[in-house]
Design a protein around this motif. Structure first.
Motif, PDB file in Angstrom:
ATOM      1  N   CYS A  51       0.624  -1.417   0.026  1.00 27.50           N
ATOM      2  CA  CYS A  51       0.100  -0.296   0.255  1.00 27.50           C
ATOM      3  C   CYS A  51       0.938   1.310  -0.061  1.00 27.50           C
ATOM      4  O   CYS A  51       0.348   2.217  -0.675  1.00 27.50           O
ATOM      5  CB  CYS A  51      -0.812  -0.025   0.990  1.00 27.50           C
ATOM      6  SG  CYS A  51      -2.248  -1.029   1.122  1.00 27.50           S
ATOM      7  N   ARG A  59      -5.826  -1.549  -5.492  1.00 26.56           N
ATOM      8  CA  ARG A  59      -6.274  -2.012  -4.382  1.00 26.56           C
ATOM      9  C   ARG A  59      -5.304  -3.183  -3.836  1.00 26.56           C
ATOM     10  O   ARG A  59      -4.682  -3.877  -4.604  1.00 26.56           O
ATOM     11  CB  ARG A  59      -7.414  -2.565  -4.511  1.00 26.56           C
ATOM     12  CG  ARG A  59      -8.512  -1.604  -4.675  1.00 26.56           C
ATOM     13  CD  ARG A  59      -9.773  -2.579  -4.888  1.00 26.56           C
ATOM     14  NE  ARG A  59     -11.154  -1.632  -4.488  1.00 26.56           N
ATOM     15  CZ  ARG A  59     -12.198  -1.976  -4.198  1.00 26.56           C
ATOM     16  NH1 ARG A  59     -12.656  -3.327  -4.551  1.00 26.56           N
ATOM     17  NH2 ARG A  59     -13.119  -1.404  -3.999  1.00 26.56           N
ATOM     18  N   LEU A  61      -5.687  -6.617  -1.877  1.00 23.11           N
ATOM     19  CA  LEU A  61      -6.835  -7.360  -0.967  1.00 23.11           C
ATOM     20  C   LEU A  61      -6.219  -8.503  -0.035  1.00 23.11           C
ATOM     21  O   LEU A  61      -5.120  -9.112  -0.346  1.00 23.11           O
ATOM     22  CB  LEU A  61      -7.728  -7.855  -1.799  1.00 23.11           C
ATOM     23  CG  LEU A  61      -8.547  -6.896  -2.722  1.00 23.11           C
ATOM     24  CD1 LEU A  61      -9.301  -7.716  -3.738  1.00 23.11           C
ATOM     25  CD2 LEU A  61      -9.419  -6.061  -2.052  1.00 23.11           C
ATOM     26  N   ASP A 157     -10.012  -5.330   1.881  1.00 20.01           N
ATOM     27  CA  ASP A 157      -9.488  -4.058   1.115  1.00 20.01           C
ATOM     28  C   ASP A 157      -8.351  -3.271   2.409  1.00 20.01           C
ATOM     29  O   ASP A 157      -8.873  -2.555   3.141  1.00 20.01           O
ATOM     30  CB  ASP A 157     -10.526  -3.522   0.751  1.00 20.01           C
ATOM     31  CG  ASP A 157      -9.848  -2.119  -0.161  1.00 20.01           C
ATOM     32  OD1 ASP A 157      -8.797  -1.914  -0.070  1.00 20.01           O
ATOM     33  OD2 ASP A 157     -10.561  -1.725  -1.080  1.00 20.01           O
ATOM     34  N   ALA A 159      -6.296  -0.822   1.431  1.00 17.61           N
ATOM     35  CA  ALA A 159      -6.206   0.628   1.310  1.00 17.61           C
ATOM     36  C   ALA A 159      -7.479   1.442   1.397  1.00 17.61           C
ATOM     37  O   ALA A 159      -7.436   2.404   1.807  1.00 17.61           O
ATOM     38  CB  ALA A 159      -6.029   0.752  -0.370  1.00 17.61           C
ATOM     39  N   PRO A 162      -9.329   3.735  -3.240  1.00 16.65           N
ATOM     40  CA  PRO A 162      -8.282   2.999  -3.972  1.00 16.65           C
ATOM     41  C   PRO A 162      -6.858   3.614  -4.116  1.00 16.65           C
ATOM     42  O   PRO A 162      -6.907   4.893  -3.866  1.00 16.65           O
ATOM     43  CB  PRO A 162      -9.251   3.358  -5.343  1.00 16.65           C
ATOM     44  CG  PRO A 162     -10.414   3.276  -5.393  1.00 16.65           C
ATOM     45  CD  PRO A 162     -10.475   3.833  -3.594  1.00 16.65           C
TER      46      PRO A 162
END
Ligand SMILES: C[S@@+](CC[C@H](N)C(=O)[O-])C[C@H]1O[C@@H](n2cnc3c(N)ncnc32)[C@H](O)[C@@H]1O
Length: 400
Positions: A51, A59, A61, A157, A159, A162
């Protein structure tokens, strides 16, 4: 030993190779390119690292479970079997997003998302005696369902927003590139961060800003909040790991770009938008902005040694789009032919200008086959990728 977690970083179609190289350079484990993204393994910190540093990912995941779900009951049961209390408390707000492909019994993504939400809420109520709330706009935790045929994958998710939303786009301009696609163009086009750079049709400045961030070694996630910072587990070990990671990254940041970066556009509004975005990104001092016609550029104006010219010229997509051409009345067809001639003229002018850049490479993200036809030489790289729903081409020419 705690088993490694499995992550999947998504990206624009066609940019998986760039993302794979980026994640491998971060020394993440079991990095594997797949359709639409790249998987890797590690502890939560590995996902956080992606990230912070990935310029190409959209993204990141964290995969919680993969199971067979033939129908709604199978989806509910599979989702309910995940130990949700490890990730949420009754105070954590949540949202579920679903993408569904080739699943006849669960073809409606909204319905599939609802089933997962029910399973999560019921499981937590049973375990904790209270249920968390749903907040579709600004949840603490985003749960992502991917259903392909009967195979369901449930992920968190990391982040949140996005990753292409770096936080610097305060002025959008016309047809701006997504920040992660611009970064992928630089990577796939072999644009070197330490050599002179010119975008002669910069629009809102995305390519030049991404180049300046690379040149100054500013990680794209350094100044924006991440979704995982709102997870209950964050306050344990991950928070200090995240702070440390950012501290190390900050120490690597250069005070200025080592080579000239120039961004030009013919339109004053584009220049104004680019100026605003450059300032928001903290790289205003690294990029020289000039107003002028791309057909008149000269390498002497950039200064320094040979480098990369990299740009995303106008496509004329709206007027030349297939559907519109078929249905368009006579007058629109004439207008389209007119536009085509203009575009051909522009591309010829660009090809001529590029011919003056001896020793440089010229990288284009092009949505029109007319651009390639305007060049007297063949591209040394021609790569298909997608700008949202539009199929586009990355072309690289070596100017001899
Ligand atoms: C597709 S947009 C570029 C978008 C940009 N990559 C971004 O992310 O915002 C094309 C740009 O080319 C500029 N342009 C068109 N013809 C030009 C010319 N002859 N010289 C310089 N700029 C031109 C337009 O003003 C527009 O900003």
């Amino acid at each position: 030993m705690v088993p490694a977690m499995r992550f999947f970083a998504t990206c624009a179609k066609g940019t998986e190779g760039a993302l794979r190289r980026e994640l491998s350079a971060l020394k993440l484990h079991a990095v594997r390119g797949e359709r639409g993204g790249v998987s890797f393994e590690g502890k939560l910190e590995a996902g956080m690292k992606a990230c912070l540093h990935s310029r190409v990912a959209m993204r990141v995941l964290l995969e919680l479970s993969r199971f067979q779900a033939e129908d709604a009951a199978g989806l509910y049961d599979g989702a309910g079997a995940i130990p949700w209390a490890d990730w949420l408390t009754q105070k954590t707000t949540l949202a579920v997003e679903a993408t569904v492909r080739d699943a006849p019994a669960l073809s409606h993504s909204g319905f599939a998302a609802l089933k997962v939400k029910d399973a999560v809420v019921d499981a937590l109520r049973e375990k904790l005696g209270a249920r968390p709330d749903v907040d579709t706009k600004d949840p603490d935790i985003r749960i992502v369902l991917h259903l392909a045929g009967a195979e369901a994958t449930l992920s968190l998710d990391l982040a949140g927003e996005p990753l292409h939303r770096r936080g610097y786009r305060t002025a959008p301009g016309v047809a701006p590139l997504k920040e992660n696609l611009a970064a992928a163009v630089l990577a796939l086009g072999g644009v070197e961060p330490d050599r002179p750079f010119l975008d002669p049709m910069c629009g809102s400045g995305t390519l030049a800003i991404e180049q300046a961030l690379r040149a100054r070694r500013i990680p794209p996630g350094l100044s924006r909040p991440m979704g995982f910072q709102r997870w209950p587990v964050y306050r344990g070990g991950p928070q200090s790991a995240w702070d440390r990671m950012k501290e190390v990254a900050r120490a690597e940041v250069r005070t200025h770009a080592p080579a000239p970066i120039v961004a030009r556009d013919m339109h004053p509004k584009a220049i104004a938008a680019a100026r605003e975005n450059l300032a928001a990104a903290g790289v205003a001092a690294d990029v020289r902005l000039e107003q002028g016609d791309a057909r008149e550029v000269d390498p002497a104006e950039v200064g320094g040694e040979a480098g990369s010219l990299c740009t995303n010229p106008p496509y004329g997509e709206r007027l030349m789009g297939k559907g519109e051409r078929e249905e368009a009345p006579q007058v629109d067809r004439r207008e389209a032919a007119n536009q085509r001639r203009k575009l051909e003229g522009l591309y010829r002018g660009i090809a001529e200008a590029v011919g003056r850049f001896h020793g440089w490479s010229a990288v284009f993200l092009s949505g029109s086959p007319l651009l390639e036809r305007a060049f007297p030489m063949k591209p040394e790289v021609s790569h298909r990728l997608w700008n949202g729903p539009l199929e586009v081409k990355l072309l690289r020419y070596r100017v001899r």
